[in-house]
Design a protein around this motif. Structure first.
Motif, PDB file in Angstrom:
ATOM      1  N   ILE A   5       0.907  -1.358   0.056  1.00 53.37           N
ATOM      2  CA  ILE A   5      -0.111   0.062  -0.111  1.00 53.37           C
ATOM      3  C   ILE A   5       0.927   1.001  -0.003  1.00 53.37           C
ATOM      4  O   ILE A   5       0.570   2.143  -0.718  1.00 53.37           O
ATOM      5  CB  ILE A   5      -0.871  -0.168   1.085  1.00 53.37           C
ATOM      6  CG1 ILE A   5      -2.098  -1.166   1.033  1.00 53.37           C
ATOM      7  CG2 ILE A   5      -1.678   1.446   1.291  1.00 53.37           C
ATOM      8  CD1 ILE A   5      -2.735  -1.286   2.421  1.00 53.37           C
ATOM      9  N   LYS A   8       2.485   1.318  -3.689  1.00 57.01           N
ATOM     10  CA  LYS A   8       1.578   1.459  -4.837  1.00 57.01           C
ATOM     11  C   LYS A   8       0.568   2.512  -4.680  1.00 57.01           C
ATOM     12  O   LYS A   8       0.424   3.063  -5.745  1.00 57.01           O
ATOM     13  CB  LYS A   8       1.027   0.089  -4.958  1.00 57.01           C
ATOM     14  CG  LYS A   8       0.154   0.033  -6.145  1.00 57.01           C
ATOM     15  CD  LYS A   8      -0.469  -1.436  -6.389  1.00 57.01           C
ATOM     16  CE  LYS A   8      -1.236  -1.580  -7.612  1.00 57.01           C
ATOM     17  NZ  LYS A   8      -1.712  -2.878  -8.008  1.00 57.01           N
ATOM     18  N   TYR A   9       0.084   2.827  -3.554  1.00 56.22           N
ATOM     19  CA  TYR A   9      -0.936   3.799  -3.376  1.00 56.22           C
ATOM     20  C   TYR A   9      -0.274   5.123  -2.722  1.00 56.22           C
ATOM     21  O   TYR A   9      -1.137   5.913  -2.117  1.00 56.22           O
ATOM     22  CB  TYR A   9      -2.078   3.294  -2.593  1.00 56.22           C
ATOM     23  CG  TYR A   9      -2.644   2.209  -3.108  1.00 56.22           C
ATOM     24  CD1 TYR A   9      -3.775   2.355  -4.154  1.00 56.22           C
ATOM     25  CD2 TYR A   9      -2.425   0.809  -2.971  1.00 56.22           C
ATOM     26  CE1 TYR A   9      -4.328   1.179  -4.784  1.00 56.22           C
ATOM     27  CE2 TYR A   9      -2.783  -0.320  -3.576  1.00 56.22           C
ATOM     28  CZ  TYR A   9      -3.819  -0.008  -4.479  1.00 56.22           C
ATOM     29  OH  TYR A   9      -4.448  -1.087  -4.959  1.00 56.22           O
ATOM     30  N   ARG A  11       0.671   5.416   0.422  1.00 57.64           N
ATOM     31  CA  ARG A  11      -0.264   5.784   1.744  1.00 57.64           C
ATOM     32  C   ARG A  11       0.294   5.092   2.773  1.00 57.64           C
ATOM     33  O   ARG A  11       0.405   3.719   2.692  1.00 57.64           O
ATOM     34  CB  ARG A  11      -1.691   5.268   1.440  1.00 57.64           C
ATOM     35  CG  ARG A  11      -2.552   5.376   2.705  1.00 57.64           C
ATOM     36  CD  ARG A  11      -3.030   6.871   3.052  1.00 57.64           C
ATOM     37  NE  ARG A  11      -4.295   6.672   3.967  1.00 57.64           N
ATOM     38  CZ  ARG A  11      -4.065   6.742   5.492  1.00 57.64           C
ATOM     39  NH1 ARG A  11      -2.883   6.544   6.066  1.00 57.64           N
ATOM     40  NH2 ARG A  11      -5.008   6.704   6.009  1.00 57.64           N
ATOM     41  N   LEU A  48      -7.881   4.844   1.715  1.00 61.30           N
ATOM     42  CA  LEU A  48      -7.488   5.751   0.714  1.00 61.30           C
ATOM     43  C   LEU A  48      -8.464   7.003   0.615  1.00 61.30           C
ATOM     44  O   LEU A  48      -9.673   6.789   0.780  1.00 61.30           O
ATOM     45  CB  LEU A  48      -7.031   5.219  -0.693  1.00 61.30           C
ATOM     46  CG  LEU A  48      -6.420   4.086  -0.775  1.00 61.30           C
ATOM     47  CD1 LEU A  48      -6.200   3.413  -2.340  1.00 61.30           C
ATOM     48  CD2 LEU A  48      -4.911   4.485  -0.313  1.00 61.30           C
ATOM     49  N   VAL A  53      -8.339  -0.143  -1.944  1.00 60.73           N
ATOM     50  CA  VAL A  53      -7.142  -0.932  -2.256  1.00 60.73           C
ATOM     51  C   VAL A  53      -7.656  -2.283  -2.517  1.00 60.73           C
ATOM     52  O   VAL A  53      -8.619  -3.087  -2.087  1.00 60.73           O
ATOM     53  CB  VAL A  53      -6.383  -1.155  -0.997  1.00 60.73           C
ATOM     54  CG1 VAL A  53      -5.289  -2.336  -1.048  1.00 60.73           C
ATOM     55  CG2 VAL A  53      -5.711   0.129  -0.288  1.00 60.73           C
TER      56      VAL A  53
END
Length: 268
Positions: A5, A8-9, A11, A48, A53
């Motif tokens: 996470i 890739k995001y 966060r 998010l 996710v």
């Protein structure tokens, strides 16, 4: 998954207790599903700002991530055999206990350890609990039990051993009820296609509440676990009964819709 996470995001949820809890619930769900499927999806909402996710986890990756835990299981078994002074070839039957014993990799490792001997698959892991199996089979999901038994293994009375067994058994019954209900309402080809989104969300909330209680009470006694199971059934059963009444397939029964109703048992 925390690192995935983050990368890739963009966060970092490592200090976000709410986000970690949501991720933990999905991870537990994935663990159950990968016992029956080669892959599953981890779907986490609300962590998010602008989306969810969504990641795919394969059984092989799951086994890779948990290799150290599987090794601990084998070590615990070997220590138990050593303490009991029983050779592997003298073991008559292998009975698995605990939700983690459903994991195919655990079953294969045990088979290899005992030179190809198969475990008793026809016996539900929730129905048979013995002192040794409680230490071994529950080592992945109830570490507190193992630690207590190891600490006091030379001084445990039969009454104390029985108490540990009863607590493990009660926890497994509650976890099994959660698992069965989740599978029932999430399969669109079976009951999940009848229940409707609103009722599905209600049941998901009920499941989350019980899972949170389990996480917050790792040392719960049998009476508390039994009470939680009773309350859990009392909360979700009216929803299922209402859906069955609306579909015209419900017949009055005093039994648990998930545990005893024949039509629901067929779904499971």
């Amino acid at each position: 998954m925390v690192e995935v996470i983050k990368e890739k995001y963009d966060r970092d949820i490592s200090k976000d207790k709410v986000a970690l809890k949501k991720l933990l619930n999905e991870a537990e769900k994935a663990r159950w599903e990968l016992s029956e499927k080669d892959r599953t999806s981890i779907h986490v909402e609300g962590i998010l700002d602008d989306g969810v996710v969504e990641e795919t986890l394969t059984r092989s990756k799951f086994e890779e991530l948990n290799a150290d835990l599987f090794a601990k299981v084998l070590k615990a078994i070997e220590l138990a055999l050593l303490d009991s002074e029983i050779a592997k070839n003298k073991i008559d039957e292998i009975i698995l206990v605990g939700g983690s014993s459903r994991i195919p990799k655990v079953q294969q490792l045990l088979k290899d350890l005992f030179n190809g001997k198969e475990s008793l698959r026809q016996i539900s892991p929730e129905d048979v609990v013995t002192h040794g199996a409680a230490i071994l089979g529950d080592s992945l999901c109830a570490e507190h039990v193992e630690n207590e038994i190891k600490k006091d293994k030379d001084s445990l009375s039969q009454e104390e051993i029985q108490k540990f067994k009863d607590e493990v058994d009660a926890r497994e019954r509650l976890e099994s009820e959660i698992y069965s209900l989740r599978n029932l309402v999430e399969d669109p080809e079976r009951f999940g296609g009848k229940i409707g989104q609103e009722n599905k969300e209600k049941i998901s909330a009920i499941i989350r509440t019980v899972e949170e209680w389990l996480d917050e009470n790792p040392n719960a006694e049998k009476s508390d676990l039994d009470q939680q199971l009773e309350n859990f059934k009392r909360t979700y059963e009216p929803i299922l009964i209402k859906v069955y009444q609306m579909s015209g397939s419900y017949q009055h029964s005093t039994k648990s819709p998930v545990g005893d109703d024949e039509s629901l048992r067929a779904d499971l």
